[in-house]
Design a protein around this motif. Structure first.
Motif, short mmCIF file in Angstrom:
data_model
loop_
_atom_site.label_atom_id
_atom_site.label_comp_id
_atom_site.label_asym_id
_atom_site.label_seq_id
_atom_site.Cartn_x
_atom_site.Cartn_y
_atom_site.Cartn_z
N GLU C 249 40.21 -15.21 92.77
CA GLU C 249 40.38 -16.64 92.55
C GLU C 249 40.90 -16.94 91.16
O GLU C 249 41.77 -17.79 90.98
N ALA C 250 40.37 -16.23 90.17
CA ALA C 250 40.85 -16.46 88.81
C ALA C 250 42.33 -16.09 88.69
O ALA C 250 43.11 -16.79 88.03
N ILE C 251 42.72 -15.01 89.36
CA ILE C 251 44.13 -14.62 89.34
C ILE C 251 44.99 -15.71 89.97
O ILE C 251 46.04 -16.08 89.45
N PHE C 252 44.50 -16.28 91.09
CA PHE C 252 45.29 -17.33 91.73
C PHE C 252 45.41 -18.55 90.84
O PHE C 252 46.45 -19.20 90.79
N MET C 253 44.32 -18.85 90.13
CA MET C 253 44.40 -19.99 89.23
C MET C 253 45.48 -19.76 88.19
O MET C 253 46.28 -20.65 87.90
N ILE C 254 45.51 -18.55 87.64
CA ILE C 254 46.53 -18.24 86.64
C ILE C 254 47.92 -18.34 87.25
O ILE C 254 48.84 -18.94 86.68
N MET C 255 48.07 -17.75 88.45
CA MET C 255 49.40 -17.74 89.06
C MET C 255 49.83 -19.15 89.47
O MET C 255 51.00 -19.48 89.42
N LEU C 256 48.88 -19.96 89.91
CA LEU C 256 49.23 -21.32 90.31
C LEU C 256 49.58 -22.17 89.10
O LEU C 256 50.55 -22.93 89.11
N GLY C 257 48.81 -22.04 88.05
CA GLY C 257 49.00 -22.90 86.89
C GLY C 257 50.08 -22.40 85.95
O GLY C 257 50.79 -23.18 85.34
N GLY C 258 50.18 -21.08 85.83
CA GLY C 258 51.19 -20.52 84.95
C GLY C 258 50.58 -19.63 83.90
O GLY C 258 49.55 -19.97 83.32
N LEU C 259 51.20 -18.45 83.69
CA LEU C 259 50.57 -17.52 82.78
C LEU C 259 51.22 -17.46 81.41
O LEU C 259 50.71 -16.85 80.49
N THR C 260 52.36 -18.13 81.24
CA THR C 260 52.98 -18.07 79.92
C THR C 260 52.59 -19.26 79.05
O THR C 260 52.84 -19.27 77.86
N VAL C 261 52.00 -20.27 79.66
CA VAL C 261 51.59 -21.44 78.90
C VAL C 261 50.08 -21.40 78.76
O VAL C 261 49.38 -21.10 79.73
N PHE C 262 49.57 -21.70 77.57
CA PHE C 262 48.15 -21.50 77.33
C PHE C 262 47.26 -22.26 78.32
O PHE C 262 46.27 -21.74 78.81
N LEU C 263 47.63 -23.51 78.60
CA LEU C 263 46.78 -24.31 79.47
C LEU C 263 47.04 -24.05 80.96
O LEU C 263 46.42 -24.67 81.82
N GLY C 264 47.99 -23.14 81.25
CA GLY C 264 48.31 -22.85 82.66
C GLY C 264 47.09 -22.55 83.51
O GLY C 264 46.89 -23.18 84.55
N PRO C 265 46.24 -21.59 83.11
CA PRO C 265 45.07 -21.27 83.93
C PRO C 265 44.15 -22.46 84.17
O PRO C 265 43.61 -22.61 85.27
N LEU C 266 44.02 -23.33 83.16
CA LEU C 266 43.17 -24.50 83.35
C LEU C 266 43.76 -25.41 84.42
O LEU C 266 43.06 -25.88 85.32
N VAL C 267 45.08 -25.63 84.31
CA VAL C 267 45.75 -26.44 85.31
C VAL C 267 45.59 -25.79 86.69
O VAL C 267 45.31 -26.45 87.69
N GLY C 268 45.75 -24.46 86.72
CA GLY C 268 45.57 -23.74 87.98
C GLY C 268 44.16 -23.91 88.53
O GLY C 268 43.97 -24.06 89.74
N ALA C 269 43.17 -23.91 87.63
CA ALA C 269 41.79 -24.09 88.08
C ALA C 269 41.62 -25.47 88.70
O ALA C 269 41.01 -25.61 89.77
N VAL C 270 42.18 -26.50 88.04
CA VAL C 270 42.11 -27.85 88.61
C VAL C 270 42.73 -27.83 90.00
O VAL C 270 42.16 -28.35 90.97
N MET C 271 43.90 -27.19 90.10
CA MET C 271 44.62 -27.21 91.37
C MET C 271 43.83 -26.50 92.47
O MET C 271 43.66 -27.03 93.57
N LEU C 272 43.35 -25.29 92.17
CA LEU C 272 42.69 -24.53 93.22
C LEU C 272 41.38 -25.20 93.65
O LEU C 272 41.06 -25.27 94.84
N LEU C 273 40.63 -25.72 92.67
CA LEU C 273 39.37 -26.37 93.03
C LEU C 273 39.63 -27.63 93.86
O LEU C 273 38.98 -27.86 94.87
N LEU C 274 40.62 -28.42 93.43
CA LEU C 274 40.95 -29.63 94.19
C LEU C 274 41.42 -29.25 95.59
O LEU C 274 40.99 -29.85 96.58
N LEU C 275 42.29 -28.26 95.65
CA LEU C 275 42.79 -27.82 96.95
C LEU C 275 41.63 -27.42 97.84
O LEU C 275 41.52 -27.85 98.98
N ASN C 276 40.74 -26.59 97.29
CA ASN C 276 39.59 -26.13 98.07
C ASN C 276 38.78 -27.31 98.59
O ASN C 276 38.48 -27.42 99.78
N ASP C 277 38.47 -28.24 97.68
CA ASP C 277 37.59 -29.34 98.06
C ASP C 277 38.27 -30.26 99.08
O ASP C 277 37.67 -30.65 100.07
#
Lengths: 300, 421, 341
Positions: C249-277
Motif C-alpha cells: 500500500e505504501a508503494i502504491f501511495m508513492i506511485m500514485l502521488g509521485g516519487l520525485t516530488v517530496f509531497l508526492g507520497p502524501l498526496v498518494g496517501a490521500v488518494m488511496l485512502l479516499l479511493l478505498n473509503d
C-alpha cells in the motif's frame, strides 16, 4: 517445537517415505507456478505478482470445463490453454506498456490485476468456495509402500509434473526457442538486432508462464477448494522458491520448490508453528550468502 | 499531434474523475441528522471479497430478509430500516474504520457486525467508544461477551458461542468414545484464535466426560492453507483412533477431499464440528459416510415445521441453501426489530435495555425460543447437537441434541475458572 | 538558497499547515473527517519515509511495513504492559526501531535492487510470522485488543478525538518537515548521487554502505512513527500492519502521488485512502473498481500525479526559457554539484 518427534520420524522408513512424498507433491505443484514466475523475471525482469491469480484462473477454468465435459484431461488442458491465452493478453495489453517504467509501477499493474481478477471470479463463479471433486479414475485406495502411504492421485501428479519439468528443461536448454529466450534474458537489444521480434518473445514467455500456472491450477483442483484469492498463498511461496533457486533458473525453481515442500512436510512434525517463518529464514539466508540464488548466475 | 491531444484529454478526465471522487468523499461527511420520517439506518460490516466473501453473502441475506419482513409490516410507525452493507475485505482495522464511519458519518442507529471474530474485537472497541447499539452476528469467540473487561452494555451476540459448542462436542464425543472404545486422539485445527480455542476446549470437555481419552498429537495448519498433505501424513504416522478438527469453509472441503485420497475416514473416526452446514454438505462431491459433526445449520434440526419452512422459503428467495451465518444474522436482526417494536424507539439505551434478557420466538431455538442472556448479552438456548453424516440429503439424519442444562452448568464453571465471574 | 533559510521557510510553511489543519474540524465538524486525517497522518508519514528509500536513495524496499508493524506493536505493548507516559513509550519505540533497522539494514543495504527488495520483504515476513506465532504476547492473528491506555501528558489527552487529531496532525507536519530537511541537506544530495551513480560515489570519498544504512535507519524510524499513530487510531495493533500488503500500500501511495516530488507520497496517501473509503462505500465490487482506477493511473499517466504535474510545469518552463536563455536550464537538475558542498 518437537524435535524428538522429528528425530523419530527420520529413523522410521515409513515416516520418511510418507513425508517425502508429501513434500514432493507440495513442492512439484509449487514448481509449476514458481517456474513461470522465475522465467518471466529472468527474461523480462518483471516481478509478476499476478501469477498467483493465473493459478487461480487455471483452477476455475478447469472447474468449468470439468462441469461441461466430465473429463479431467480436458479440464486440465482447458486450465493450461485458457491461462496461456490470458497470459498473452495480459502481457500485450497491460504489462508491455510499462516495460520502461520503474519496477514498482509494474508491480502496481500486477496488483490491480489481482484485485480485478479476484472480483471477476467472485462475479462469475460466486462468492462460495467450490469443490472440484476427485475424478473417478483416482478414487482408489492409497498405495502402501514400505510402510509409507502414497495416494494414487498424488503419484500421478508427481509423475506428470516431473514430465512437464523435463519438457520445460528441454525446451529451454535444447531448442532454438530456448536459445532465443536465454539470449533475450541476457541481452534483449542483441536479440532484436538479429531480427527477432522481442515483443513476440516476451509474449511467448508470458504464454509459457501462464500455461504452467494454468496447468498447476487444473491439476491441483481436485484437492483444493476454489475461492477468490486462492492465489495469494502460492505467490508468496513462489517468490521464496524463485529467490532460493535463483531468478530465471528452471532447475533452481525445481530444487527450490522441492526444498520448500520438504521443509513444510518435515517441519510440520518438528516445529508445526513456525514452518512459515522457517521459509523466510531460508530465503534470508540464501539472499545474504548467495544473493543470486542456488542456481543463479553471479554478476548482477 | 492528434495522439498527444488524445492523451491529454484522457489524463484530464482521469483527474476530473479523481476530483469527483474527492468531492463525493467530502460530501460524505455530513452532519448527523435524525429526522422523524427518515428511515432507521443499520450498518453491516462484513467480508465481501477474497476468501471470506461467502461470509458477507450469507450474512447479508439472513439479516436483510428479516428486515424486509419488518419493513413490510410497517416498520416503526412507517419508518423502515435501511440496511447498508460494507466490505471490510477481511481486515480488522478496516472493519473498525467502517464501523466508525457508519456511526460518525452515516449516523447509523444500529451496527451489525457480520465480520470475522478478529474484527469483532475491533468493532467492540468502536461500540464501547460510540455507544451505538451493536449486534455481533458471526463471532463465536467466547471471551467477546464472557470477559467483563471486553463486554459492553450496548453490544450483543446473536451467534453460537465457542464454549457452548465445545461442551456439546465434548459430551457427544465422550459418548461415542465409550461405545466405540476410542482412547487416543489427535487435533487438527487451524492455527488462529478460533482454532486454538476450539481445539483446547473440545479436548478439555472430552476428558471431563471421558477420563480415558488421551491426546497423542496435534497438527496446526494455517488458516486458508491450501494443502493439508503434511498434516494428513502426520496423522497417519501418529495413528490416533480419532481426530478432532474445527476447520471450516473451503479449508474443510479441501481437507475432506485430501483425506479421502488417503482413505483417512476408513481408518480414523473424524469429529469435524463444522461439517453439518449446507455450504459444506452440498459442495463436497464425495462426502464420506460416518463423520461426526456438530449441527451448524440443518433444515431438519430442530425437526420442526417452522424450521423446515424457513429453510424452504430461504431457498426459494435466494436460490441457495441457508447456512450457519444465515440463521445467526436472521436472529440478530429479529432481536433488534422486536426491541424496536417493543420500545417504539431507536434509542440505544432503550433498545439495549429491551434486548438484555429478551426471548423471541424463533425456528432456531430449543422449543422455538431464543434468548439473549441478560448477564452477558449473549445468545443461549439455540439448537445444538451432533450426529453422523450420510452421503445424501438430509446428510445428518439423526442429530442428538445436547442438553442446555449441562452446557450452562459447565459454562458457569468455565467462567469461574477464567475469573470472568 | 542556504540550508538555514530553507529550513526557516519550511518551518513557516509547516506552522501554517498545522494551523490550517487545526482549524479544519471547525469547518468539517464531523468525526469522520478527523478519523480520516488521523489515518492520513499514519500513512502519510509512513509512505513519505519509504520514499526516502525508493525515491531519494533508489533502494526499492518491499519490506518497509516491518517498521510500521514494529512501531505499532511496540508502542501498543509498552502502553498496555508498563505504566509509562506516552512520550516515553514513543521514544522507546523509536529507539527499538532504530536498533532493528541498524541490524536489518546492515544485512540488507549492500544488496542490489531486486535482492534488496526481497531480503527486506523476508525480514518483514519474519516479524509477521513472529507476531502470529507468539500469541501470548502479541495476541496472534486476533491482534492486540483491549485498547491502549492514554494517560494525559503536557495537557494532551489522546482519548479525546480532537486532541488525537491535533497530535497526529502535529506529528505529520513535524515528520514531514524533518524529512524534507533531511532530503535537502548535503546528506540528501549524497543519497541522490549514490542513487544516480553508485560507482562514482567511492571516488568522492563517500562510504556508500554507511550512507545507505543511515538512510535505511532514518526511514525505519519515521516508518515506526507512522505505526504509532496507527496504533493510537485503532487502539491496538493487528498483524496486517506487519504483512507485506502494508508495504504494498505504501508503494502504491508513492506511485500514485509521485516519487520525485517530496509531497508526492502524501498526496498518494490521500488518494488511496479516499479511493478505498469511497469505493467501499459506493460499490460492492471493490476489486474491479479500485483495480480499474489503479490501471488507469499506471497505464495512462505512467507516473504519480505530482510527478506528472512537475514534469508538465518543467516542460512549460523549459519551453519558455529555451526561447530566451538556454544556459539557465542546465543548472536546474544537478544534484552532484550540490552534494559536494
Amino acid at each position: 517445537m518437537d524435535l524428538s518427534a522429528l528425530g523419530s520420524c527420520l529413523i522410521s522408513p515409513s515416516c520418511v517415505i510418507t513425508q517425502s512424498t508429501s513434500g514432493l507433491i507440495i513442492g512439484l505443484l509449487l514448481f509449476l507456478v514458481a517456474a513461470g514466475v522465475s522465467l518471466i523475471f529472468g527474461v523480462l525482469k518483471v516481478v509478476n505478482f499476478a501469477h498467483g491469480a493465473f493459478y487461480m484462473l487455471g483452477a476455475y477454468f478447469a472447474y468449468s470445463a470439468y462441469q461441461l465435459s466430465g473429463s479431467y484431461l480436458i479440464a486440465v488442458l482447458a486450465g493450461g490453454i485458457g491461462v496461456a491465452i490470458f497470459g498473452v493478453l495480459f502481457e500485450r495489453l497491460l504489462i508491455s506498456r510499462v516495460y520502461g517504467s520503474p519496477v514498482l509501477m509494474q508491480i502496481l499493474v500486477c496488483y490491480a490485476m489481482i484485485l480485478i481478477l479476484d472480483d471477476v471470479v467472485k462475479i462469475i463463479w460466486g462468492a462460495d468456495f467450490l469443490s472440484f471433486g476427485m475424478p473417478p479414475a483416482f478414487q482408489q485406495l492409497p498405495i502402501l509402500f514400505a510402510g509409507g502411504v502414497v495416494p494414487v492421485f498424488y503419484l500421478f501428479l508427481i509423475v506428470i509434473t516431473l514430465i512437464i519439468a523435463a519438457l520445460l528443461g528441454l525446451l529451454i536448454t535444447k531448442t532454438r526457442y530456448g536459445k532465443i529466450v536465454r539470449a533475450a534474458a541476457v541481452n534483449p537489444s542483441m536479440v532484436s538486432a538479429l531480427g527477432i521480434n522481442t515483443g513476440v518473445v516476451y509474449a511467448s514467455v508470458f504464454m509459457l508462464g501462464g500455461l504452467l500456472a494454468g496447468l498447476a491450477g487444473g491439476l491441483a483442483a481436485p484437492v483444493r477448494s476454489l475461492t477468490a484469492g486462492m492465489g495469494t498463498s502460492i505467490i508468496i511461496e513462489s517468490f521464496i522458491v524463485t529467490v532460493i533457486g535463483g531468478m530465471g533458473s528452471v532447475a533452481g525453481a525445481l530444487v527450490g520448490s522441492i526444498l520448500i515442500g520438504l521443509v513444510r512436510s518435515f517441519g510440520s512434525i518438528g516445529f508445526p508453528l513456525f514452518t512459515e517463518g522457517l521459509m523466510f529464514v531460508m530465503m534470508a539466508v540464501v539472499l545474504v550468502l548467495k544473493p543470486s540464488g542456488l542456481f543463479g548466475k553471479e554478476g548482477r | 499531434m492528434t495522439s498527444r491531444n488524445r492523451h491529454a484529454v484522457g489524463r484530464r478526465s482521469v483527474l476530473k474523475g479523481a476530483g469527483a471522487a474527492a468531492a463525493t468523499a467530502i460530501a460524505g461527511f455530513p452532519f448527523i441528522s435524525r429526522a422523524q420520517n427518515k428511515p432507521i439506518k443499520a450498518g453491516m460490516v462484513t467480508i465481501g471479497s477474497g476468501r471470506g466473501a461467502m461470509v458477507g453473502s450469507a450474512s447479508s441475506k439472513g439479516a436483510s430478509w428479516e428486515i424486509e419482513k419488518f419493513n413490510a409490516a410497517g416498520g416503526l410507525n412507517g419508518r423502515p430500516i435501511e440496511l447498508i452493507v460494507r466490505d471490510s475485505k477481511g481486515k480488522p482495522e478496516e472493519s473498525a474504520r467502517i464501523a466508525r464511519e457508519f456511526v460518525n458519518s452515516d449516523g447509523v442507529d444500529i451496527l451489525f457486525d457480520a465480520d470475522s471474530s478478529a474484527a469483532a474485537f475491533a468493532i467492540q472497541e468502536v461500540a464501547k467508544e460510540t455507544g451505538v447499539l451493536t449486534v455481533h452476528m458471526n463471532s463465536e469467540t467466547s471471551s467477546l461477551t464472557a470477559d467483563p473487561k471486553i463486554r459492553s452494555w450496548n453490544a450483543f451476540r446473536s451467534a453460537r458461542q465457542g464454549i457452548h459448542d465445545s461442551i456439546a462436542g465434548g459430551s457427544y464425543a465422550a459418548e461415542v468414545s465409550k461405545t466405540k472404545g476410542l482412547k487416543t486422539w489427535m487435533g487438527c485445527s487451524p492455527d488462529y484464535a478460533y482454532g486454538r480455542d476450539s481445539n483446547k476446549l473440545f479436548f478439555e470437555y472430552l476428558k471431563h466426560f471421558h477420563k480415558d481419552a488421551e491426546v497423542i498429537g496435534e497438527s496446526w495448519p494455517k488458516l486458508f492453507q491450501p494443502d493439508y498433505t503434511e498434516q494428513l501424513t502426520k496423522i497417519l504416522q501418529t495413528k490416533p483412533q480419532a481426530v478432532y478438527t474445527c476447520l471450516w469453509g473451503g479449508d474443510l472441503t479441501a481437507f475432506i477431499d485430501q483425506s479421502n485420497i488417503y482413505n483417512l475416514f476408513a481408518q480414523i473416526q473424524v469429529f469435524a464440528i463444522n461439517i453439518a452446514d449446507y455450504s459444506i454438505l452440498t459442495a463436497v462431491k464425495n462426502l464420506p459416510k460416518g463423520i461426526h459433526s456438530g449441527s451448524r445449520y440443518l433444515s431438519t434440526f430442530p425437526a420442526t415445521k417452522e424450521n423446515a419452512d424457513w429453510a424452504a422459503e430461504y431457498r426459494k428467495k435466494f436460490n441457495e441453501h441457508p447456512v450457519n451465518w444465515s440463521w445467526e444474522n436472521a436472529s440478530g436482526a429479529k432481536f433488534v426489530t422486536e426491541a424496536i417494536k417493543k420500545t417504539n424507539s431507536v434509542d440505544p439505551k432503550k433498545l439495549a435495555e429491551a434486548m438484555s434478557g429478551m426471548t423471541i420466538d424463533s425456528p432456531f431455538g430449543v422449543g422455538g425460543k431464543l434468548t439473549l442472556r441478560a448477564e452477558d448479552n449473549t445468545l443461549v438456548n439455540y439448537a445444538t447437537g451432533w450426529g453422523e453424516t450420510i452421503q445424501k440429503d438430509p446428510y445428518v439424519p439423526d442429530v442428538k441434541a445436547v442438553d442446555w442444562k449441562v452446557i450452562l452448568e459447565l459454562e458457569h464453571e468455565w467462567k469461574k475458572a477464567n475469573k470472568y465471574i | 538558497m542556504s540550508a538555514r533559510s530553507s529550513l526557516l521557510r519550511d518551518s513557516l510553511i509547516a506552522i501554517a499547515a498545522f494551523l490550517v489543519l487545526a482549524a479544519l474540524p471547525y469547518i468539517f465538524p464531523s468525526k469522520g473527517f478527523t478519523d480520516f486525517v488521523v489515518r492520513l497522518a499514519a500513512f502519510g508519514i509512513f509512505a513519505t519515509s519509504l520514499n526516502l528509500l525508493v525515491g531519494y536513495s533508489g533502494m526499492e524496499s518491499f519490506g518497509h511495513g516491518l517498521y510500521f508493524g514494529l512501531g505499532c506493536y511496540t508502542f501498543a505493548l509498552i502502553m498496555q504492559n508498563f505504566a509509562v507516559s506516552i512520550p516515553v513509550a514513543f521514544l522507546l519505540t523509536i529507539f527499538l526501531s532504530i536498533l532493528v533497522a541498524v541490524v536489518v539494514g546492515s544485512i540488507c543495504v549492500n544488496l542490489s535492487e531486486i535482492y534488496f527488495a526481497f531480503l527486506t520483504l523476508a525480514f518483514q515476513m519474519l516479524l509477521h510470522s513472529l507476531i502470529i506465532a507468539w500469541t501470548p504476547i502479541t495476541g496472534g492473528d486476533q491482534g492486540l485488543t483491549g485498547g491502549i491506555p492514554r494517560p494525559p501528558f503536557l495537557g494532551i489527552r489522546l482519548d479525546n478525538y480532537y486532541h488525537l487529531y491535533l497530535f497526529s496532525s502535529g506529528l505529520l507536519v513535524v515528520c514531514l518537515l524533518a524529512m524534507h530537511h533531511i532530503v535537502q541537506s548535503p546528506f540528501g544530495y549524497t543519497l541522490r548521487m549514490i542513487r544516480d551513480n553508485v560507482s562514482r560515489a567511492p571516488f568522492l570519498g563517500i562510504n556508500v554502505f554507511r550512507v545507505r544504512l543511515m538512510a535505511y535507519v532514518i526511514a525505519g524510524a519515521f516508518g515506526a512513527v507512522g505505526g504509532i499513530v496507527m496504533s493510537l487510531f485503532v487502539s491496538g495493533a493487528f498483524p496486517d500492519f506487519a504483512y507485506w500488503t502494508i508495504s504494498g500500500e505504501a508503494i502504491f501511495m508513492i506511485m500514485l502521488g509521485g516519487l520525485t516530488v517530496f509531497l508526492g507520497p502524501l498526496v498518494g496517501a490521500v488518494m488511496l485512502l479516499l479511493l478505498n473509503d469511497v469505493v467501499t462505500k459506493l460499490t460492492s465490487h471493490y476489486g474491479i473498481v479500485l483495480g480499474g482506477i489503479i490501471l488507469l493511473f499506471a497505464l495512462g499517466l505512467r507516473k504519480g500525479v505530482l510527478d506528472f504535474v512537475a514534469d508538465m510545469w518543467r516542460d512549460r518552463r523549459q519551453a519558455t526559457l529555451s526561447a530566451e536563455n538556454r544556459s539557465e536550464v542546465a543548472a536546474s537538475a544537478k544534484p552532484a554539484v550540490a552534494a559536494g558542498e
